[in-house]
Design a protein around this motif. Structure first.
Motif, PDB file in Angstrom:
ATOM      1  N   LEU A 147       0.852  -1.193   0.000  1.00 38.71           N
ATOM      2  CA  LEU A 147       0.000   0.000   0.000  1.00 38.71           C
ATOM      3  C   LEU A 147       0.885   1.239   0.000  1.00 38.71           C
ATOM      4  N   ARG A 148       0.693   2.057  -1.001  1.00 39.45           N
ATOM      5  CA  ARG A 148       1.473   3.293  -1.111  1.00 39.45           C
ATOM      6  C   ARG A 148       0.518   4.477  -1.257  1.00 39.45           C
ATOM      7  N   VAL A 149       0.743   5.486  -0.450  1.00 37.65           N
ATOM      8  CA  VAL A 149      -0.011   6.735  -0.526  1.00 37.65           C
ATOM      9  C   VAL A 149       0.899   7.784  -1.168  1.00 37.65           C
ATOM     10  N   TYR A 150       0.352   8.557  -2.105  1.00 35.68           N
ATOM     11  CA  TYR A 150       1.211   9.542  -2.765  1.00 35.68           C
ATOM     12  C   TYR A 150       0.445  10.827  -3.064  1.00 35.68           C
ATOM     13  N   LEU A 151       1.213  11.883  -3.156  1.00 35.14           N
ATOM     14  CA  LEU A 151       0.719  13.199  -3.551  1.00 35.14           C
ATOM     15  C   LEU A 151       1.662  13.717  -4.619  1.00 35.14           C
ATOM     16  N   ASN A 152       1.126  14.022  -5.789  1.00 37.64           N
ATOM     17  CA  ASN A 152       2.002  14.548  -6.831  1.00 37.64           C
ATOM     18  C   ASN A 152       1.390  15.765  -7.496  1.00 37.64           C
ATOM     19  N   GLY A 153       2.240  16.517  -8.145  1.00 29.51           N
ATOM     20  CA  GLY A 153       1.809  17.744  -8.802  1.00 29.51           C
ATOM     21  C   GLY A 153       2.529  17.940 -10.116  1.00 29.51           C
ATOM     22  N   TYR A 154       1.859  18.648 -11.019  1.00 29.13           N
ATOM     23  CA  TYR A 154       2.383  18.917 -12.361  1.00 29.13           C
ATOM     24  C   TYR A 154       2.344  20.420 -12.591  1.00 29.13           C
ATOM     25  N   ASN A 155       3.466  20.989 -13.013  1.00 29.22           N
ATOM     26  CA  ASN A 155       3.569  22.438 -13.250  1.00 29.22           C
ATOM     27  C   ASN A 155       3.283  23.231 -11.971  1.00 29.22           C
ATOM     28  N   LEU A 156       3.904  22.843 -10.874  1.00 29.63           N
ATOM     29  CA  LEU A 156       3.620  23.501  -9.601  1.00 29.63           C
ATOM     30  C   LEU A 156       4.302  24.854  -9.453  1.00 29.63           C
ATOM     31  N   ILE A 157       5.542  24.952  -9.877  1.00 32.49           N
ATOM     32  CA  ILE A 157       6.321  26.171  -9.673  1.00 32.49           C
ATOM     33  C   ILE A 157       6.972  26.572 -10.994  1.00 32.49           C
ATOM     34  N   THR A 158       6.893  27.851 -11.329  1.00 31.16           N
ATOM     35  CA  THR A 158       7.579  28.363 -12.516  1.00 31.16           C
ATOM     36  C   THR A 158       8.339  29.623 -12.138  1.00 31.16           C
ATOM     37  N   ILE A 159       9.618  29.644 -12.466  1.00 28.10           N
ATOM     38  CA  ILE A 159      10.462  30.807 -12.214  1.00 28.10           C
ATOM     39  C   ILE A 159      10.793  31.442 -13.555  1.00 28.10           C
ATOM     40  N   ASP A 160      10.344  32.671 -13.766  1.00 32.18           N
ATOM     41  CA  ASP A 160      10.608  33.380 -15.023  1.00 32.18           C
ATOM     42  C   ASP A 160      10.479  34.879 -14.791  1.00 32.18           C
ATOM     43  N   ASN A 161      10.659  35.640 -15.860  1.00 32.71           N
ATOM     44  CA  ASN A 161      10.551  37.100 -15.778  1.00 32.71           C
ATOM     45  C   ASN A 161       9.321  37.617 -16.510  1.00 32.71           C
ATOM     46  N   LEU A 162       8.392  36.724 -16.805  1.00 34.82           N
ATOM     47  CA  LEU A 162       7.194  37.120 -17.538  1.00 34.82           C
ATOM     48  C   LEU A 162       6.074  37.505 -16.578  1.00 34.82           C
ATOM     49  N   LYS A 163       5.153  38.302 -17.073  1.00 31.08           N
ATOM     50  CA  LYS A 163       3.935  38.629 -16.359  1.00 31.08           C
ATOM     51  C   LYS A 163       2.766  38.361 -17.288  1.00 31.08           C
ATOM     52  N   ASP A 164       1.819  37.583 -16.821  1.00 32.96           N
ATOM     53  CA  ASP A 164       0.573  37.298 -17.554  1.00 32.96           C
ATOM     54  C   ASP A 164       0.728  36.286 -18.678  1.00 32.96           C
ATOM     55  N   PHE A 165       1.940  35.764 -18.918  1.00 34.27           N
ATOM     56  CA  PHE A 165       2.140  34.839 -20.029  1.00 34.27           C
ATOM     57  C   PHE A 165       2.902  33.606 -19.554  1.00 34.27           C
ATOM     58  N   ASP A 166       2.692  32.502 -20.260  1.00 36.15           N
ATOM     59  CA  ASP A 166       3.414  31.283 -19.948  1.00 36.15           C
ATOM     60  C   ASP A 166       4.662  31.199 -20.819  1.00 36.15           C
ATOM     61  N   PRO A 167       5.824  30.942 -20.239  1.00 38.41           N
ATOM     62  CA  PRO A 167       7.059  30.959 -21.027  1.00 38.41           C
ATOM     63  C   PRO A 167       7.158  29.843 -22.056  1.00 38.41           C
ATOM     64  N   GLU A 168       6.458  28.730 -21.845  1.00 36.26           N
ATOM     65  CA  GLU A 168       6.502  27.646 -22.822  1.00 36.26           C
ATOM     66  C   GLU A 168       5.615  27.935 -24.030  1.00 36.26           C
ATOM     67  N   ASP A 169       4.591  28.743 -23.847  1.00 34.96           N
ATOM     68  CA  ASP A 169       3.687  29.110 -24.942  1.00 34.96           C
ATOM     69  C   ASP A 169       2.983  30.400 -24.551  1.00 34.96           C
ATOM     70  N   VAL A 170       3.418  31.529 -25.121  1.00 37.42           N
ATOM     71  CA  VAL A 170       2.873  32.830 -24.713  1.00 37.42           C
ATOM     72  C   VAL A 170       1.408  32.998 -25.108  1.00 37.42           C
ATOM     73  N   GLU A 171       0.883  32.101 -25.948  1.00 33.23           N
ATOM     74  CA  GLU A 171      -0.533  32.186 -26.309  1.00 33.23           C
ATOM     75  C   GLU A 171      -1.414  31.330 -25.396  1.00 33.23           C
ATOM     76  N   ALA A 172      -0.813  30.509 -24.543  1.00 27.99           N
ATOM     77  CA  ALA A 172      -1.586  29.690 -23.607  1.00 27.99           C
ATOM     78  C   ALA A 172      -2.341  30.593 -22.638  1.00 27.99           C
ATOM     79  N   GLY A 173      -3.639  30.375 -22.541  1.00 27.32           N
ATOM     80  CA  GLY A 173      -4.457  31.218 -21.689  1.00 27.32           C
ATOM     81  C   GLY A 173      -4.884  32.507 -22.335  1.00 27.32           C
ATOM     82  N   ILE A 174      -4.363  32.780 -23.551  1.00 28.71           N
ATOM     83  CA  ILE A 174      -4.742  33.986 -24.289  1.00 28.71           C
ATOM     84  C   ILE A 174      -5.651  33.579 -25.448  1.00 28.71           C
TER      85      ILE A 174
END
Length: 257
Positions: free
Chosen positions: A213-240
């Motif tokens: 029996l294994r209990v786990y907690l995982n996350g995807y894209n939890l922390i991003t360090i960049d100099n952008l505001k309002d945009f995703d560095p991997e795809d600046v059109e994501a969310g736009i």
């Protein structure tokens, strides 16, 4: 490595590449800033923005811009070739390529007395992107005003702090033109996958009829360090204009019968 019942690991990868156009079939250029031979493949080209025109007097004492009507609050461009006007001949290389020249990743973690933890860091650098869609053209989101226009130029007193040109419902060939005003440095470091788990001791698992029996907690894209505001560095059109990048958190069990 390991010490007694403690085990850890660190795996890393760094990939750097560069290139140069040694020769290409481009026509003779009148100005050196237009020559692409010698640059990297997929380099970004455009005008150099000097901010906004703060008033009519500044417009009257600056090189004429040949991209249609403009007024205070519109983007002011540099006369790169110093011929007295700003036009298509002032386009120059303004950023890195739109494909990262540096990519890196690090997988690290440990296990200790049934506890395990791992994290995958991923990032890239030496890359630029141009903004598009209603990040640039405020009313192209089905007629709704873009939130990016909140910092717009409103009058001469606002020009130094404005982050967006004057607002207009009309097409603006001057402001919409490709320039470093709309270019962003998309270097980033992101915690792509993070997982913390615990393996219940075998004796306790067997008491409830399990072999593991294994209990786990995982996350995807939890922390991003960049100099952008309002945009995703991997795809600046994501969310736009595209579906936004997702952040996922899972809590789960692995059962062995």
């Amino acid at each position: 490595g390991s010490t007694s019942d403690f085990t850890y690991w660190v795996n890393g990868m760094v990939d750097y590449y560069t290139n140069r156009i040694e020769n290409m079939d481009e026509p003779a250029r009148e100005f050196d800033n237009l020559v692409q031979t010698g640059d990297e493949v997929r380099s970004l080209y455009g005008l150099i923005a000097l901010g906004f025109f703060k008033n009519q007097d500044e417009i009257d004492n600056s090189p004429v811009q040949m991209f249609g009507p403009y007024q205070p609050g519109d983007i002011k461009f540099k006369d790169v070739n110093e011929d007295g006007v700003v036009d298509a001949n002032d386009v120059t290389k303004i950023g890195h390529t739109n494909f990262p020249q540096l990519s890196y990743a690090m997988d690290m973690g440990f296990s200790w007395k049934g506890i395990d933890f791992s994290v995958l860091w991923q990032g890239s650098a030496i890359a630029s992107r141009m903004l598009d869609n209603y990040a640039v053209r405020a009313f192209t989101n089905n007629g709704k005003i873009s939130t990016f226009a909140l910092g717009r130029y409103t009058d001469e007193a606002s020009w130094a702090d404005a982050t967006y040109p004057r607002l207009t419902t009309l097409a603006n060939d001057n402001n919409w033109r490709g320039s470093d005003f709309w270019m962003r440095n998309v270097a980033f470091l992101r915690a792509k996958n993070v997982e913390l788990g615990y393996n219940i001791p075998m004796q306790a698992a067997r008491k409830i009829g399990l072999y593991g029996l294994r209990v786990y907690l995982n996350g995807y894209n939890l922390i991003t360090i960049d100099n952008l505001k309002d945009f995703d560095p991997e795809d600046v059109e994501a969310g736009i204009s595209k579906y936004p990048m997702t952040r996922i958190i899972n809590l789960g069990l692995n059962l062995k019968f």
